[in-house]
Write an enzyme that holds these catalytic residues in place. Structure first.
Site, short mmCIF file in Angstrom:
data_model
loop_
_atom_site.label_atom_id
_atom_site.label_comp_id
_atom_site.label_asym_id
_atom_site.label_seq_id
_atom_site.Cartn_x
_atom_site.Cartn_y
_atom_site.Cartn_z
N ASP A 273 56.34 39.00 18.33
CA ASP A 273 55.50 39.59 17.28
C ASP A 273 55.56 41.09 17.42
O ASP A 273 56.26 41.60 18.15
CB ASP A 273 54.07 39.41 17.64
CG ASP A 273 53.18 39.28 16.15
OD1 ASP A 273 53.76 40.04 15.21
OD2 ASP A 273 52.08 38.98 16.32
C1 NOJ Z 1 51.64 41.19 13.27
C2 NOJ Z 1 51.18 39.97 13.21
O1 NOJ Z 1 50.29 39.31 14.15
C3 NOJ Z 1 51.96 38.86 12.67
O2 NOJ Z 1 51.34 37.72 12.39
C4 NOJ Z 1 52.94 39.32 11.52
O3 NOJ Z 1 53.81 38.40 11.10
C5 NOJ Z 1 53.41 40.70 12.04
N1 NOJ Z 1 52.54 41.76 12.20
C6 NOJ Z 1 54.30 41.13 10.82
O4 NOJ Z 1 53.35 41.36 9.96
#
Ligand code: NOJ
Length: 745
Positions: A273
């Protein structure tokens, strides 16, 4: 930005043309051959480049594409940006195209209801079609990979991200996660299951806080939706930003390799992530970036999202022998497989000029409206105030801060959704009412923060002069979504006072509850005759709600989460264990609170219709079922459902399982099947359920699936409080192989 990137493109393409071509096998060669041929030509730096995902930031170094330092991007979210970045990447030495990623949570430009709202349809086919429509719009602008669906079960409504998921139940979440994966594929996008694993268990519902989950609960509750998504062919899995039982998931070898790869059999791409690799330092499990890279790579994380650390440190980690090159090669292979699998090497560059014309197509809007209708949940309808009867209702007073709130209506995670594309509830209701010759008088009453009473008198006047008050109240878009957990579940400002004021003249009140997730209704339940949960309904929310209020559409949504009475009940779910002292009203020494009921205001699965349904006794067609290790062993049940009202409508027959006596205490009921049935007045049809015997089981802490021999019960009805049940016997018990039920697939 566009002009800047284009200039880089021209310069870089010219430079690369002078370098000479690189050998790549023809498009007809088998995929693995093409992957190996390409991998064999890559330098360590180019390999690290393929594992590097960057975001579109103001400080972007666009030369990185041409140097082969970027394998994937996020937030290049228009056709010009995506095409330019891809063109630059294709002009690098090896000419490898980009994975162009985006969070397509509930639409790209046409915004659909948020996933939690879509889940209320209990309809995998509709979810799949809606998702495919979102994917087609995204693919039109060059996106080929999405960071969705979110497969985390949501057990605490304070967690803002409940709106991105599909509710509290692992079976329903799994069914609909699978449908989303299929829908993304139908529409041309690779999918990502996120967040592995346990993110939905953040302490106190606080986003990014720690999670503590026992082994049995992990396997019974949090992993089944991922298992379902993997079975449906998910392309990627994303780590969670959180630490599970003390170990950040991005550095957790047991989780990312032991469970994800070995037990669940996932062979696709694992992506960290957002900055989850660099955050290993903040978590306190790595001293510096290099150690963070080592830990993440060795745990099984293939791609680094936006920390830039793989690019910076991976080559040196390999050269020094701290990370085996084989691990890097395996990760790069997964990236290349995905790119070849999507056909990226064989597709021409996107021509951005045509992309805009493929957004907001009438067909896409039509599906968005259908989805918004299917998501509406009628919670209460005293005196059958709804649907609106134009013979009795000649004038409607429309009040409340969310009646004309286009920006709120597209909600958090709106992609590139625009307020000006959105049909608000006011616009939708005006149009539908005009067609029936009914007047709509709009008096907002207060703004979305509702901090003063200045607008109250006008709203009250409108209510006095109307035959029906429609009040649209609840919470704004920024009270849910990522980074928007809340300590309270109430409505901001003075909205309850506004409702009291417009209800005072005594006209019937239909309350349309607005917001990403259930909120405390308190006295609103007495003040309003009818209560319709509208969620955050998206671009076509206005017409969908208007058509439902007027009865052109009959509500059929069911709650995918238990609706609490108060925030103090969190977490609150239907699948409770019986406990040694089960709750009894007014009995102090039983499970509950001294100052409130422990029961939900509306149970999981609840949702009324303008008609009524009768559920017959469930008939078990397989009263004795064989051992669960036969992959076709299944329990079959049917129940007659009759529309006993005067309107056509959709019932959602739900089957709940229980095992009254087992080696361990099991939830009093667990959803194991849901069948939507469209029924004409007077019509009876059977809801048919086929439940694989393995779905009767539970997991031991190491993931071993256990289906015990013995007595089980199935209960069928219209919500999780259904009472009609029948027994079934499992003849021969069964234990899955240690670590999972893969052998059964
Ligand atoms: C953080 C989030 O937790 C995740 O779900 C998301 O895909 C990413 N940011 C990218 O935006």
């Amino acid at each position: 930005m566009r002009g800047q990137v284009s200039r880089w493109v021209r310069r870089v393409v010219a430079a690369c043309l002078s370098l000479g071509a690189v050998a790549t096998p023809a498009a007809a060669a088998p995929l693995e051959e093409r992957v190996e041929a390409l991998l064999a030509q890559m330098t360590l730096e180019e390999k690290a480049g393929q594992l590097n995902l960057i975001s579109n930031e103001p400080i972007l170094d666009s030369g990185a594409f041409a140097r082969g330092e970027v394998g994937a991007v996020i937030n290049f979210s228009n056709a010009w940006l995506a095409a330019d970045a891809d063109r630059l990447a294709r002009a690098s030495r090896l000419g490898i195209p980009l994975l162009v990623g985006l969070d397509v949570v509930h639409g790209y430009r046409t915004v659909f209801p948020l996933p939690l709202a879509l889940a209320a349809s209990f309809d995998p086919l509709l979810v799949r079609r809606s998702t495919a429509a979102m994917a087609r719009e995204s693919a039109a602008v060059g996106i080929n990979w999405t960071f969705a669906p979110m497969a985390d079960v949501a057990r605490d409504l304070r967690w803002g991200r409940v709106v991105e998921g599909l509710g509290e139940d692992p079976w329903l979440t799994g069914r609909l996660t699978g449908a989303q994966v299929e829908g993304f594929r139908d529409g041309g996008l690779a999918s990502t299951l996120k967040h592995f694993a346990g993110y939905g268990a953040v302490l106190g519902g606080r986003d990014y806080d720690a999670t503590f989950v026992s082994g049995a609960e992990l396997h019974d509750l949090h992993l089944p939706p991922f298992r379902a998504g993997i079975r449906s062919g998910a392309d990627a899995v994303m780590t969670a930003l959180t630490a599970l039982n003390g170990v950040p998931t991005t550095a957790d070898t047991g989780l990312m390799t032991g469970i994800l790869r070995r037990q669940l059999g996932f062979s696709g791409l694992v992506v960290a992530d957002w900055q989850a690799v660099s955050s290993l330092v903040k978590h306190g499990v790595a001293r510096n970036g290099a150690e963070a890279v080592r830990k993440a790579m060795l745990a099984g994380v293939d791609m680094d999202m936006t920390s830039g650390l793989y690019l910076r440190h991976l080559p040196e980690e390999v050269r020094s022998g701290r990370v085996p090159e084989g691990a890097v090669d395996a990760a790069v292979r997964r990236v290349l497989r995905l790119k070849f699998g999507l056909g990226l090497f064989d597709k021409p560059l996107l021509d951005p000029a045509g992309a805009e014309a493929r957004l907001l197509l009438p067909e896409t809007r039509r599906i968005a409206r259908e989805a918004a209708r299917a998501s509406l949940v009628l919670l209460q309808n005293r005196e059958e105030v709804l649907p609106i009867d134009p013979k009795k209702v000649r004038r409607i007073a429309l009040v409340g801060p969310f009646a004309d709130a286009a920006w709120d209506q597209v909600g958090p995670h709106e992609g590139t959704g625009q307020p000006h594309d959105t049909v608000t509830i006011l616009a939708g209701l005006r149009e539908r009412a005009a067609a029936a010759g009914v007047e709509v008088v709009f008096a907002e009453g207060c703004s979305r923060t509702c901090l003063d009473r200045e607008g109250f008198p006008a709203a009250v006047r409108a209510a006095q002069e109307a035959d029906l008050v429609v009040a649209v109240m609840g919470e704004p878009r920024d009270r849910s979504g990522e980074g928007s957990s809340t300590a309270y579940l109430d409505w901001p400002g003075l909205q309850h006072d506004l409702l009291a004021a417009v209800a005072a003249p005594g006209k019937p009140v239909a309350l349309v509850v607005f917001g990403g997730r259930p909120t405390e209704l308190g006295a609103a339940l007495e003040r309003a005759h009818a209560v319709l949960m509208a969620w955050i309904p998206g671009t076509e929310g206005g017409p969908a709600i208007a058509e439902t209020l007027f009865g052109d559409a009959n509500p059929s949504g069911k709650l995918p989460v238990s609706w609490p009475r108060s925030v103090g009940q969190m977490p609150l779910t239907y699948d409770v264990l019986p406990g040694g002292r089960p709750h009894q009203p007014n009995s102090r020494w039983t499970m509950g609170y001294a100052d409130a009921s422990p029961l939900p205001l509306f149970p999981f699965g609840h949702g009324l219709s303008y008609t009524r349904f009768d559920y017959g006794e469930p008939e078990v067609l397989t009263p004795r079922v064989g051992p669960g290790d036969q992959s076709d062993a299944a329990l079959e049940v049917r129940a007659a459902v009759t529309n006993i009202g005067a309107r056509p409508g959709r019932a959602v027959a739900q089957l709940y399982l229980s095992q009254p006596v087992a080696a361990r205490s099991r939830p009093k009921r667990l959803l194991k099947g849901a069948v939507p049935l469209d029924l004409a007045p007077g019509e009876t049809r059977y809801a048919q359920f086929r439940i694989p015997v393995r779905d009767l089981g539970y997991h031991e802490p190491d993931g071993t699936l256990v289906v015990e021999a013995g007595e089980y019960r199935v209960t069928v009805g219209g919500d999780s409080t259904a009472t009609r049940s029948a027994g079934v016997t499992v003849d021969t018990g069964w234990r899955g192989p240690p670590g999972g039920d893969q052998a059964l697939r």
